[in-house]
Structures are given as structure tokens and as C-alpha cells.
Design a protein around this motif. Structure first.
Motif, PDB file in Angstrom:
ATOM      1  N   TYR A  34       3.077  22.829  18.630  1.00 52.25           N
ATOM      2  CA  TYR A  34       3.313  21.426  18.274  1.00 52.25           C
ATOM      3  C   TYR A  34       2.915  21.161  16.820  1.00 52.25           C
ATOM      4  CZ  TYR A  34       2.365  16.456  17.796  1.00 52.25           C
ATOM      5  OH  TYR A  34       2.318  15.171  17.326  1.00 52.25           O
ATOM      6  N   GLN A  35       1.710  21.589  16.433  1.00 50.20           N
ATOM      7  CA  GLN A  35       1.241  21.319  15.073  1.00 50.20           C
ATOM      8  C   GLN A  35       2.090  22.049  14.036  1.00 50.20           C
ATOM      9  OE1 GLN A  35      -0.906  18.930  14.255  1.00 50.20           O
ATOM     10  NE2 GLN A  35      -0.209  19.339  12.181  1.00 50.20           N
ATOM     11  N   ASN A  36       2.518  23.259  14.358  1.00 45.82           N
ATOM     12  CA  ASN A  36       3.403  23.986  13.440  1.00 45.82           C
ATOM     13  C   ASN A  36       4.724  23.245  13.254  1.00 45.82           C
ATOM     14  OD1 ASN A  36       1.495  25.983  13.046  1.00 45.82           O
ATOM     15  ND2 ASN A  36       2.437  27.416  14.477  1.00 45.82           N
ATOM     16  N   LEU A  37       5.253  22.692  14.333  1.00 43.30           N
ATOM     17  CA  LEU A  37       6.495  21.921  14.225  1.00 43.30           C
ATOM     18  C   LEU A  37       6.310  20.679  13.367  1.00 43.30           C
ATOM     19  CD1 LEU A  37       7.697  22.255  17.913  1.00 43.30           C
ATOM     20  CD2 LEU A  37       8.870  23.194  15.898  1.00 43.30           C
ATOM     21  N   ARG A  38       5.174  20.003  13.519  1.00 37.23           N
ATOM     22  CA  ARG A  38       4.887  18.845  12.663  1.00 37.23           C
ATOM     23  C   ARG A  38       4.839  19.287  11.197  1.00 37.23           C
ATOM     24  NH1 ARG A  38       3.962  13.672  15.138  1.00 37.23           N
ATOM     25  NH2 ARG A  38       4.177  13.143  12.952  1.00 37.23           N
ATOM     26  N   ASN A  39       4.152  20.380  10.962  1.00 35.46           N
ATOM     27  CA  ASN A  39       4.035  20.952   9.624  1.00 35.46           C
ATOM     28  C   ASN A  39       5.430  21.231   9.053  1.00 35.46           C
ATOM     29  OD1 ASN A  39       3.458  22.531   7.354  1.00 35.46           O
ATOM     30  ND2 ASN A  39       2.317  24.069   8.483  1.00 35.46           N
ATOM     31  N   GLU A  57      11.652  17.484  14.540  1.00 33.08           N
ATOM     32  CA  GLU A  57      11.156  16.276  15.203  1.00 33.08           C
ATOM     33  C   GLU A  57      11.511  16.293  16.694  1.00 33.08           C
ATOM     34  OE1 GLU A  57      11.122  11.423  14.806  1.00 33.08           O
ATOM     35  OE2 GLU A  57      12.422  12.573  13.468  1.00 33.08           O
ATOM     36  N   GLU A  58      12.723  16.668  17.010  1.00 30.74           N
ATOM     37  CA  GLU A  58      13.136  16.780  18.415  1.00 30.74           C
ATOM     38  C   GLU A  58      12.223  17.743  19.171  1.00 30.74           C
ATOM     39  OE1 GLU A  58      16.589  19.267  20.675  1.00 30.74           O
ATOM     40  OE2 GLU A  58      17.242  18.113  18.932  1.00 30.74           O
ATOM     41  N   LEU A  59      11.936  18.883  18.539  1.00 28.85           N
ATOM     42  CA  LEU A  59      11.123  19.904  19.192  1.00 28.85           C
ATOM     43  C   LEU A  59       9.668  19.482  19.325  1.00 28.85           C
ATOM     44  CD1 LEU A  59      12.639  23.118  17.562  1.00 28.85           C
ATOM     45  CD2 LEU A  59      13.052  22.215  19.863  1.00 28.85           C
ATOM     46  N   TYR A  60       9.097  18.832  18.288  1.00 32.07           N
ATOM     47  CA  TYR A  60       7.696  18.433  18.432  1.00 32.07           C
ATOM     48  C   TYR A  60       7.537  17.281  19.406  1.00 32.07           C
ATOM     49  CZ  TYR A  60       7.654  14.594  14.845  1.00 32.07           C
ATOM     50  OH  TYR A  60       7.850  13.444  14.122  1.00 32.07           O
ATOM     51  N   MET A 106      10.904  29.167   8.745  1.00 32.78           N
ATOM     52  CA  MET A 106      10.347  28.228   9.715  1.00 32.78           C
ATOM     53  C   MET A 106      11.063  28.365  11.058  1.00 32.78           C
ATOM     54  SD  MET A 106       9.935  24.780   7.430  1.00 32.78           S
ATOM     55  CE  MET A 106       8.745  24.658   6.098  1.00 32.78           C
ATOM     56  N   VAL A 107      12.382  28.430  11.009  1.00 31.54           N
ATOM     57  CA  VAL A 107      13.161  28.571  12.240  1.00 31.54           C
ATOM     58  C   VAL A 107      12.797  29.878  12.945  1.00 31.54           C
ATOM     59  CG1 VAL A 107      15.497  28.869  13.186  1.00 31.54           C
ATOM     60  CG2 VAL A 107      15.047  27.084  11.481  1.00 31.54           C
ATOM     61  N   GLN A 108      12.649  30.961  12.189  1.00 33.47           N
ATOM     62  CA  GLN A 108      12.266  32.241  12.803  1.00 33.47           C
ATOM     63  C   GLN A 108      10.891  32.143  13.451  1.00 33.47           C
ATOM     64  OE1 GLN A 108      14.220  35.165  13.171  1.00 33.47           O
ATOM     65  NE2 GLN A 108      12.558  35.407  14.642  1.00 33.47           N
ATOM     66  N   GLN A 109       9.968  31.437  12.811  1.00 32.87           N
ATOM     67  CA  GLN A 109       8.644  31.256  13.413  1.00 32.87           C
ATOM     68  C   GLN A 109       8.735  30.462  14.715  1.00 32.87           C
ATOM     69  OE1 GLN A 109       5.301  30.233  10.782  1.00 32.87           O
ATOM     70  NE2 GLN A 109       6.610  30.802   9.073  1.00 32.87           N
TER      71      GLN A 109
END
Length: 159
Positions: A34-39, A57-60, A106-109
Motif C-alpha cells: 500500500y505505501q509503495n503504491l502511494r509513493n 490510486e486504484e490499486l492503493y 514502478m510497474v515492475q515492482q
């Protein structure tokens, strides 16, 4: 992994305690995810900014709902959900992400995180089966199908 009860002699855990322990691990991984997605949402740059900003945003938003659901499941099973970020970092397989990276990285992560989350969900499902916990078994399989579908889409984006 040792049980989460530090500074105590290792004792045999009940099926319920083993399930709660796996839920704690899942919670920790979802919190880092979650925090990585916000980042990523805050720091994505480049030509795919609008697309990725919205997707992160959708994912977090989804991850936030799942964090709450996992914590409430721990409480339902008479556990106490971890609430400190340091506890999450200590037991999570997902690591904090660097914000100074490309959108594609980012997408790969995110895809890599999905693989970890799927593994952790399967660990909880195995314990829930042993514990004959229909409540958890009713919730978690949908996590896997959602993560698999989003991963497929993100992998297609990377090609």
C-alpha cells in the motif's frame, strides 16, 4: 519464521494461532505494498504520468480496503493486529520502494509485489483450511484472482 511472540519460549501454536500469524504476515506485506503504491502515485513522472497516476490510486485504494479487512479478520480470530510500521517492515517480504525510479520500474515492482502477496495469501489459505475457518476461506481466494488479473494487465503494459 519464528512465531511473533518475542521473548517467550517457543511453544507449539494452535491452528488458530498459526492462521493469525500468517494473517499478520499478510497484513505486513499489504501495508508495505500500500505505501509503495502511494509513493508511486505521488512520484510517477513521464509520458505515462496520467495513466499510471490513476492506476496506482486504484490499486492503493483496493489495498487499503484489504488492509482493513485483514486486520478485522485477525480481530475476529481473537488476535491483535500489528499496528506499527516497524513491525510491518520487520516481517514483510515486500521492501520499501525507491521513489526515484521510472514508471516502468514502478510497474515492475508492483508486479513483483503481487507475486509475494499471492504466495502469502496461499499461506493463509493453507492455515485456514487446517483451522477449518470458513470465514477466511470465503474472503481470500478473491484476493488471488484480483492480483493475478491486475498482474496480467500490468505485464501487458510492460511489453
Amino acid at each position: 519464521m519464528k512465531n511473533l511472540k518475542e521473548n517467550q519460549a517457543t511453544v507449539e501454536l494452535t491452528a488458530n494461532e498459526r492462521e493469525v500469524e500468517q494473517l499478520q504476515i499478510l497484513l505486513a506485506n499489504y501495508q508495505l505494498y500500500y505505501q509503495n503504491l502511494r509513493n508511486f502515485h505521488w512520484n510517477v513522472r513521464g509520458r505515462a504520468f496520467f495513466e499510471l497516476h490513476a492506476k496506482f490510486e486504484e490499486l492503493y485504494t483496493d489495498a487499503s480496503d484489504k488492509v482493513d479487512e485483514i486486520a478485522e479478520r485477525i480481530l475476529t480470530l481473537e488476535g491483535h493486529p500489528l499496528g506499527n510500521y516497524s513491525d510491518y517492515v520487520a516481517i514483510s517480504s515486500i521492501q520499501e520502494a525507491n521513489s526515484n525510479t521510472s514508471g516502468e520500474e514502478m510497474v515492475q515492482q508492483v508486479v513483483d509485489s503481487h507475486e509475494v502477496l499471492i504466495e502469502k495469501v496461499r499461506n493463509v489459505i493453507a492455515e485456514a483450511n487446517e483451522n477449518e475457518d470458513e470465514g477466511t476461506l470465503d474472503i481470500l481466494p478473491a484476493y488471488i484472482s484480483y492480483l493475478e488479473k491486475i498482474s496480467w494487465m500490468l505485464k501487458a503494459y510492460l511489453k
